[in-house]
Scaffold this motif. Structure first.
Motif, PDB file in Angstrom:
ATOM      1  N   VAL A  87     -48.821  -4.116  11.408  1.00  0.00           N
ATOM      2  CA  VAL A  87     -47.923  -3.982  12.546  1.00  0.00           C
ATOM      3  C   VAL A  87     -47.634  -2.501  12.761  1.00  0.00           C
ATOM      4  CG1 VAL A  87     -45.625  -4.513  13.423  1.00  0.00           C
ATOM      5  CG2 VAL A  87     -46.887  -6.219  12.100  1.00  0.00           C
ATOM      6  N   LEU A  88     -47.727  -2.043  13.994  1.00  0.00           N
ATOM      7  CA  LEU A  88     -47.566  -0.623  14.304  1.00  0.00           C
ATOM      8  C   LEU A  88     -46.176  -0.338  14.844  1.00  0.00           C
ATOM      9  CD1 LEU A  88     -48.835   2.210  14.633  1.00  0.00           C
ATOM     10  CD2 LEU A  88     -49.569   1.499  16.917  1.00  0.00           C
ATOM     11  N   LEU A  89     -45.476   0.602  14.211  1.00  0.00           N
ATOM     12  CA  LEU A  89     -44.188   1.093  14.684  1.00  0.00           C
ATOM     13  C   LEU A  89     -44.300   2.594  14.902  1.00  0.00           C
ATOM     14  CD1 LEU A  89     -41.690  -0.720  12.274  1.00  0.00           C
ATOM     15  CD2 LEU A  89     -42.360  -1.409  14.566  1.00  0.00           C
ATOM     16  N   GLU A  90     -43.876   3.061  16.070  1.00  0.00           N
ATOM     17  CA  GLU A  90     -43.928   4.489  16.363  1.00  0.00           C
ATOM     18  C   GLU A  90     -42.520   4.997  16.632  1.00  0.00           C
ATOM     19  OE1 GLU A  90     -47.271   6.601  18.594  1.00  0.00           O
ATOM     20  OE2 GLU A  90     -45.675   6.513  20.108  1.00  0.00           O
ATOM     21  N   LEU A  91     -42.173   6.133  16.052  1.00  0.00           N
ATOM     22  CA  LEU A  91     -40.833   6.677  16.210  1.00  0.00           C
ATOM     23  C   LEU A  91     -40.874   8.188  16.050  1.00  0.00           C
ATOM     24  CD1 LEU A  91     -39.521   7.421  13.093  1.00  0.00           C
ATOM     25  CD2 LEU A  91     -39.985   4.976  12.914  1.00  0.00           C
ATOM     26  N   ARG A  92     -39.820   8.847  16.536  1.00  0.00           N
ATOM     27  CA  ARG A  92     -39.716  10.288  16.363  1.00  0.00           C
ATOM     28  C   ARG A  92     -39.017  10.579  15.041  1.00  0.00           C
ATOM     29  NH1 ARG A  92     -40.701  14.651  18.935  1.00  0.00           N
ATOM     30  NH2 ARG A  92     -41.311  13.510  20.818  1.00  0.00           N
ATOM     31  N   GLU A  93     -39.599  11.481  14.260  1.00  0.00           N
ATOM     32  CA  GLU A  93     -38.999  11.864  12.988  1.00  0.00           C
ATOM     33  C   GLU A  93     -37.601  12.410  13.242  1.00  0.00           C
ATOM     34  OE1 GLU A  93     -38.551  11.267   9.965  1.00  0.00           O
ATOM     35  OE2 GLU A  93     -40.560  11.888   9.332  1.00  0.00           O
ATOM     36  N   VAL A 140     -31.980   8.635  10.377  1.00  0.00           N
ATOM     37  CA  VAL A 140     -32.339   7.291   9.919  1.00  0.00           C
ATOM     38  C   VAL A 140     -32.217   6.274  11.046  1.00  0.00           C
ATOM     39  CG1 VAL A 140     -31.781   5.470   8.272  1.00  0.00           C
ATOM     40  CG2 VAL A 140     -31.628   7.853   7.571  1.00  0.00           C
ATOM     41  N   GLU A 141     -31.309   6.497  11.980  1.00  0.00           N
ATOM     42  CA  GLU A 141     -31.136   5.538  13.075  1.00  0.00           C
ATOM     43  C   GLU A 141     -32.421   5.363  13.874  1.00  0.00           C
ATOM     44  OE1 GLU A 141     -28.123   6.823  15.749  1.00  0.00           O
ATOM     45  OE2 GLU A 141     -29.146   8.702  16.268  1.00  0.00           O
ATOM     46  N   ASN A 142     -33.278   6.383  13.914  1.00  0.00           N
ATOM     47  CA  ASN A 142     -34.562   6.255  14.603  1.00  0.00           C
ATOM     48  C   ASN A 142     -35.424   5.177  13.945  1.00  0.00           C
ATOM     49  OD1 ASN A 142     -33.571   8.412  15.985  1.00  0.00           O
ATOM     50  ND2 ASN A 142     -35.139   9.867  15.362  1.00  0.00           N
ATOM     51  N   TYR A 143     -35.386   5.119  12.608  1.00  0.00           N
ATOM     52  CA  TYR A 143     -36.155   4.130  11.854  1.00  0.00           C
ATOM     53  C   TYR A 143     -35.584   2.727  12.095  1.00  0.00           C
ATOM     54  CZ  TYR A 143     -38.176   8.012   9.190  1.00  0.00           C
ATOM     55  OH  TYR A 143     -38.843   9.149   8.820  1.00  0.00           O
ATOM     56  N   PHE A 144     -34.255   2.611  11.986  1.00  0.00           N
ATOM     57  CA  PHE A 144     -33.616   1.309  12.154  1.00  0.00           C
ATOM     58  C   PHE A 144     -33.862   0.761  13.569  1.00  0.00           C
ATOM     59  CE2 PHE A 144     -30.077   2.214   8.807  1.00  0.00           C
ATOM     60  CZ  PHE A 144     -31.017   2.123   7.804  1.00  0.00           C
ATOM     61  N   LYS A 145     -33.766   1.624  14.576  1.00  0.00           N
ATOM     62  CA  LYS A 145     -33.946   1.176  15.944  1.00  0.00           C
ATOM     63  C   LYS A 145     -35.384   0.737  16.196  1.00  0.00           C
ATOM     64  CE  LYS A 145     -32.839   2.269  20.740  1.00  0.00           C
ATOM     65  NZ  LYS A 145     -34.042   1.601  21.266  1.00  0.00           N
ATOM     66  N   ALA A 146     -36.363   1.445  15.596  1.00  0.00           N
ATOM     67  CA  ALA A 146     -37.764   1.053  15.756  1.00  0.00           C
ATOM     68  C   ALA A 146     -38.003  -0.336  15.174  1.00  0.00           C
ATOM     69  CB  ALA A 146     -38.679   2.077  15.084  1.00  0.00           C
ATOM     70  N   MET A 147     -37.395  -0.612  14.008  1.00  0.00           N
ATOM     71  CA  MET A 147     -37.519  -1.938  13.398  1.00  0.00           C
ATOM     72  C   MET A 147     -36.841  -2.996  14.273  1.00  0.00           C
ATOM     73  SD  MET A 147     -39.133  -1.779  10.388  1.00  0.00           S
ATOM     74  CE  MET A 147     -38.512  -3.140   9.399  1.00  0.00           C
ATOM     75  N   TYR A 148     -35.644  -2.678  14.758  1.00  0.00           N
ATOM     76  CA  TYR A 148     -34.897  -3.642  15.569  1.00  0.00           C
ATOM     77  C   TYR A 148     -35.623  -3.956  16.872  1.00  0.00           C
ATOM     78  CZ  TYR A 148     -31.198  -5.556  18.514  1.00  0.00           C
ATOM     79  OH  TYR A 148     -30.470  -6.352  19.365  1.00  0.00           O
ATOM     80  N   ASP A 149     -36.142  -2.928  17.539  1.00  0.00           N
ATOM     81  CA  ASP A 149     -36.837  -3.130  18.805  1.00  0.00           C
ATOM     82  C   ASP A 149     -38.058  -4.027  18.648  1.00  0.00           C
ATOM     83  OD1 ASP A 149     -34.993  -1.580  20.108  1.00  0.00           O
ATOM     84  OD2 ASP A 149     -36.237   0.228  20.163  1.00  0.00           O
ATOM     85  N   SER A 180     -26.463   0.653   9.844  1.00  0.00           N
ATOM     86  CA  SER A 180     -27.192  -0.304   9.010  1.00  0.00           C
ATOM     87  C   SER A 180     -28.160  -1.136   9.839  1.00  0.00           C
ATOM     88  CB  SER A 180     -26.225  -1.241   8.279  1.00  0.00           C
ATOM     89  OG  SER A 180     -25.554  -2.085   9.198  1.00  0.00           O
ATOM     90  N   TYR A 181     -29.099  -1.745   9.132  1.00  0.00           N
ATOM     91  CA  TYR A 181     -30.049  -2.666   9.762  1.00  0.00           C
ATOM     92  C   TYR A 181     -30.338  -3.789   8.777  1.00  0.00           C
ATOM     93  CZ  TYR A 181     -34.346  -4.671  11.597  1.00  0.00           C
ATOM     94  OH  TYR A 181     -35.285  -5.546  12.061  1.00  0.00           O
ATOM     95  N   TYR A 182     -30.347  -5.027   9.301  1.00  0.00           N
ATOM     96  CA  TYR A 182     -30.605  -6.187   8.445  1.00  0.00           C
ATOM     97  C   TYR A 182     -31.539  -7.147   9.169  1.00  0.00           C
ATOM     98  CZ  TYR A 182     -29.815 -10.265   5.467  1.00  0.00           C
ATOM     99  OH  TYR A 182     -29.991 -11.330   4.631  1.00  0.00           O
ATOM    100  N   LEU A 183     -32.563  -7.605   8.456  1.00  0.00           N
ATOM    101  CA  LEU A 183     -33.514  -8.559   9.007  1.00  0.00           C
ATOM    102  C   LEU A 183     -33.849  -9.607   7.958  1.00  0.00           C
ATOM    103  CD1 LEU A 183     -35.642  -9.473  11.159  1.00  0.00           C
ATOM    104  CD2 LEU A 183     -37.246  -7.895  10.058  1.00  0.00           C
ATOM    105  N   LYS A 184     -33.692 -10.864   8.322  1.00  0.00           N
ATOM    106  CA  LYS A 184     -34.096 -11.971   7.449  1.00  0.00           C
ATOM    107  C   LYS A 184     -34.867 -12.949   8.308  1.00  0.00           C
ATOM    108  CE  LYS A 184     -34.115 -14.528   3.680  1.00  0.00           C
ATOM    109  NZ  LYS A 184     -35.205 -15.436   4.108  1.00  0.00           N
TER     110      LYS A 184
END
Length: 334
Positions: free
Chosen positions: A14-20, A23-32, A42-46
């Motif tokens: 799975v490809l996720l692209e984000l700007r370095e 940390v919120e950039n990482y969490f938002k990429a996962m959430y999107d 925070s970010y939570y996924l189950k």
């Protein structure tokens, strides 16, 4: 059998692209991409066998700390776009699991481990990371402005100047210690919730950061070996060459000559990036490929052994068991 080989080669993460950056950039990429629960820190996924728990804490002005505890049912490829800020650093301390660093657009999966320990870099170059499927991953990260770090650890100023004398892209791989691992153990335990958890996490995080800076300061020039982006790109090409040549016998001198690098620098850089020698990497790559083929049930031990360049099946079986801890015939049975 040929179709099976092609299917295995074409499996993509799975490809996720984000700007370095933060940390919120990482969490938002996962959430999107995956959904879940996204909050300011925070970010939570189950979802099925996937469980991702990430927490971000502002330790002080200009220094952000995060915790990630995850296992994902699919392989993830995270493409990070440079932030082009030479005074903003990213420090990763891996507690459990592994991931692969790649510095070119092409994904070249690193076999059998790599980049364990501590990784520090500036965001001056594109960076890709692949996380294998169904593999637990636990880590802490620090993202900090150079001036802010020097405010709380003034002793680190000279060391950072030595490590990053210019604004060009540069990264270091550093072995962790039992002391740092124990601190990360505490942080991961506190993340699950105890009285005063946030305060305890911040205290341990500051301690881990100070100790890590001290480790780097005490390392010699040979031990603290940074790799420029050109070095990384060359090593990625060499890695591709190795993975495309699993049926051959490698010759380090010939590889060094082909890629215009001295043997001593090749061995040093390869060890710095992949935490193993070229020969060990190549052998593990062969055995990982052998395991994948055997696991499909479409190949016999003889087919795999001979196809990967072994003229002696007992020698192939011996090496397979040494690396994988199981006989190749047992994989077929499974």
């Amino acid at each position: 059998m040929k179709d099976e080989k092609e299917t295995m080669k074409n499996t993509k993460p799975v490809l996720l692209e984000l700007r370095e950056g933060q940390v919120e950039n990482y969490f938002k990429a996962m959430y999107d991409h995956f959904g879940g629960e996204l909050k300011s820190n925070s970010y939570y996924l189950k979802k099925g066998t996937t469980l991702v728990h990430g927490t971000a804490i502002q330790l002080t002005e200009g220094i952000e700390f995060s915790i990630i505890d995850a296992i994902h049912s699919e392989a993830l490829k995270m493409v990070r776009i440079p932030d082009n800020n030479p005074d903003y650093y990213h420090l990763v301390i891996i507690h459990t699991g592994e991931y692969t660093q790649t510095f070119e657009q092409e994904l070249l999966k690193l076999e059998a481990n790599s980049t364990k320990g501590i990784f520090i870099y500036n965001g001056m170059f594109p960076l890709e990371a692949e996380f294998p499927a169904n593999s637990p991953y636990k880590a802490i990260t620090f993202k900090f402005q150079k001036s802010c770090l020097e405010d709380i650890i003034p002793e680190a100023a000279a060391m950072l100047k030595t490590m990053y004398p210019t604004d060009e892209g540069l990264a270091y791989h550093i072995p962790t210690t039992n002391e740092v691992n124990q601190l990360v153990d505490d942080i991961l335990r506190y993340q699950k919730g105890i009285y005063g958890a946030k305060a305890m996490i911040k205290a341990r995080a500051f301690e881990a950061l100070v100790i890590t800076m001290k480790i780097m300061e005490q390392m010699t020039d040979d031990e603290l070996h940074g790799l420029h982006i050109d070095d990384y790109n060359r090593l990625m090409r060499i890695k591709k060459h190795l993975l495309d040549s699993l049926t051959d016998t490698i010759n380090v001198e010939a590889i060094a000559e082909e890629f215009a690098i001295s043997v001593s620098k090749l061995n040093r850089d390869f060890k710095a990036l992949f935490d193993m020698t070229i020969y060990k990497f190549y052998t593990r790559a062969k055995m990982d490929e052998a395991y994948r083929r055997l696991q499909t049930g479409n190949y016999s031990v003889a087919e795999v052994g001979y196809d990967l360049g072994y003229s002696s099946l007992p020698k192939f079986s011996e090496m397979f068991k040494k690396v994988k801890g199981i006989n190749p015939s047992d994989v077929v049975a499974l």
